[in-house]
Motif scaffolding. Structure first.
Motif, PDB file in Angstrom:
ATOM      1  N   ASN A  23       0.835  -1.204   0.000  1.00  0.00           N
ATOM      2  CA  ASN A  23       0.000   0.000   0.000  1.00  0.00           C
ATOM      3  C   ASN A  23       0.868   1.251   0.000  1.00  0.00           C
ATOM      4  N   GLY A  24       0.425   2.258  -0.702  1.00  0.00           N
ATOM      5  CA  GLY A  24       1.105   3.549  -0.651  1.00  0.00           C
ATOM      6  C   GLY A  24       2.327   3.672  -1.532  1.00  0.00           C
ATOM      7  N   HIS A  25       2.626   2.653  -2.317  1.00  0.00           N
ATOM      8  CA  HIS A  25       3.805   2.706  -3.183  1.00  0.00           C
ATOM      9  C   HIS A  25       3.475   3.163  -4.602  1.00  0.00           C
ATOM     10  N   THR A  52     -10.358  -4.460  -3.195  1.00  0.00           N
ATOM     11  CA  THR A  52     -11.706  -4.322  -2.624  1.00  0.00           C
ATOM     12  C   THR A  52     -11.617  -4.115  -1.112  1.00  0.00           C
ATOM     13  N   PHE A  53     -10.418  -3.790  -0.635  1.00  0.00           N
ATOM     14  CA  PHE A  53     -10.152  -3.679   0.798  1.00  0.00           C
ATOM     15  C   PHE A  53     -10.012  -2.224   1.248  1.00  0.00           C
ATOM     16  N   ARG A  54      -9.198  -1.446   0.521  1.00  0.00           N
ATOM     17  CA  ARG A  54      -8.860  -0.090   0.966  1.00  0.00           C
ATOM     18  C   ARG A  54      -9.992   0.882   0.666  1.00  0.00           C
ATOM     19  N   ALA A  55     -10.410   1.617   1.673  1.00  0.00           N
ATOM     20  CA  ALA A  55     -11.451   2.632   1.488  1.00  0.00           C
ATOM     21  C   ALA A  55     -10.989   3.663   0.467  1.00  0.00           C
ATOM     22  N   GLY A  56     -11.831   3.939  -0.514  1.00  0.00           N
ATOM     23  CA  GLY A  56     -11.513   4.934  -1.535  1.00  0.00           C
ATOM     24  C   GLY A  56     -10.784   4.394  -2.741  1.00  0.00           C
ATOM     25  N   ASP A 103      -5.407  -3.634 -10.700  1.00  0.00           N
ATOM     26  CA  ASP A 103      -4.871  -2.966  -9.514  1.00  0.00           C
ATOM     27  C   ASP A 103      -5.264  -3.802  -8.299  1.00  0.00           C
ATOM     28  N   THR A 104      -4.299  -4.120  -7.441  1.00  0.00           N
ATOM     29  CA  THR A 104      -4.562  -5.024  -6.324  1.00  0.00           C
ATOM     30  C   THR A 104      -4.320  -4.338  -4.989  1.00  0.00           C
ATOM     31  N   ALA A 105      -4.736  -5.021  -3.918  1.00  0.00           N
ATOM     32  CA  ALA A 105      -4.544  -4.500  -2.560  1.00  0.00           C
ATOM     33  C   ALA A 105      -3.098  -4.686  -2.116  1.00  0.00           C
ATOM     34  N   GLY A 106      -2.723  -3.989  -1.052  1.00  0.00           N
ATOM     35  CA  GLY A 106      -1.355  -4.106  -0.556  1.00  0.00           C
ATOM     36  C   GLY A 106      -1.264  -4.026   0.951  1.00  0.00           C
ATOM     37  N   ARG A 107      -2.205  -4.620   1.642  1.00  0.00           N
ATOM     38  CA  ARG A 107      -2.222  -4.508   3.107  1.00  0.00           C
ATOM     39  C   ARG A 107      -1.198  -5.461   3.711  1.00  0.00           C
ATOM     40  N   MET A 108      -0.031  -4.955   3.995  1.00  0.00           N
ATOM     41  CA  MET A 108       1.077  -5.821   4.387  1.00  0.00           C
ATOM     42  C   MET A 108       0.956  -6.367   5.804  1.00  0.00           C
TER      43      MET A 108
END
Length: 210
Positions: A23-25, A52-56, A103-108
């Motif tokens: 996330n954030g990269h 489908t995880f990160r708000a926004g 585009d995928t999630a990145g919740r590490m």
């Protein structure tokens, strides 16, 4: 990248790219930049919101799609990310479109479930390219994450973002060494055209010349 896209198009296949990374990269902006690169070459592109995880996340990708004049496929938040990617590919095939960028999630903080999710997306989509997106300013952190994704999913190349923010480029050398895969592009700004092909001589000048 463009060579692989041209090969897929010549075979009448949908060119499929899955973006991976923390996330954030800069994955979402990179997805938009790659869409821009392809549309300039005459490709009709679909963006798939498999974060489908990160708000926004969906709204952000939708806004990029609107500005670029490309389509976006999304489900509700909490939906199966692989199902979104699958639907995007099916949509592209049905409409005769040329490329899908996922585009995928990145919740590490939930590595295991995230990596399982990424493996499922890759299994369902069978992408031509699995591309790691890393922030050049994070140095060793980007290297660690590239190694994790490469071990879990396998990556075909990387994009380093934020190279305009006084990043020396050492992360590029580390990621190439760790993954044995090329750096494809460098992100050098916030604009859709601020994506340049990786150039080893340019990087050496940065590293040695300061």
């Amino acid at each position: 990248f463009l060579g692989r896209a041209a090969e897929a198009r010549a075979r009448r296949e949908v060119f499929k790219v899955v973006l991976l990374g923390p996330n954030g990269h800069g994955k979402t902006l990179t997805a938009a930049k790659l869409a821009r690169l392809l549309t300039k070459k005459g490709y009709a592109v679909v963006l798939a919101c498999s974060d489908t995880f990160r708000a926004g996340a969906e709204e952000q990708l939708e806004e990029h799609a609107k500005r670029l004049g490309v389509r976006v496929v999304k489900h509700r938040y909490g939906a199966d990310p692989a199902a979104v990617a699958f639907d995007a590919v099916a949509h592209a095939k049905a409409k005769g479109l040329h490329a899908v960028i996922v585009d995928t999630a990145g919740r590490m903080q939930t590595d295991r479930s995230l990596m399982d999710e990424m493996r499922k997306i890759v299994r369902v989509v069978e992408p031509h390219l699995r591309v790691f997106v890393g922030d050049a300013l994070t140095g060793n952190d980007a290297l660690d994450q590239a190694e994790k994704f490469n071990e879990a999913v396998g990556i075909d190349g990387s994009v380093l973002t934020k190279m305009d923010a006084d990043a020396k480029g050492g992360a590029a050398v580390s990621i190439i060494y760790a993954t044995r895969k090329p750096i494809l592009f460098l992100g050098v700004g916030q604009g859709y055209d601020d994506l340049i092909p990786f150039d080893a001589e340019w990087l050496l000048d940065r590293l040695l010349g300061g």
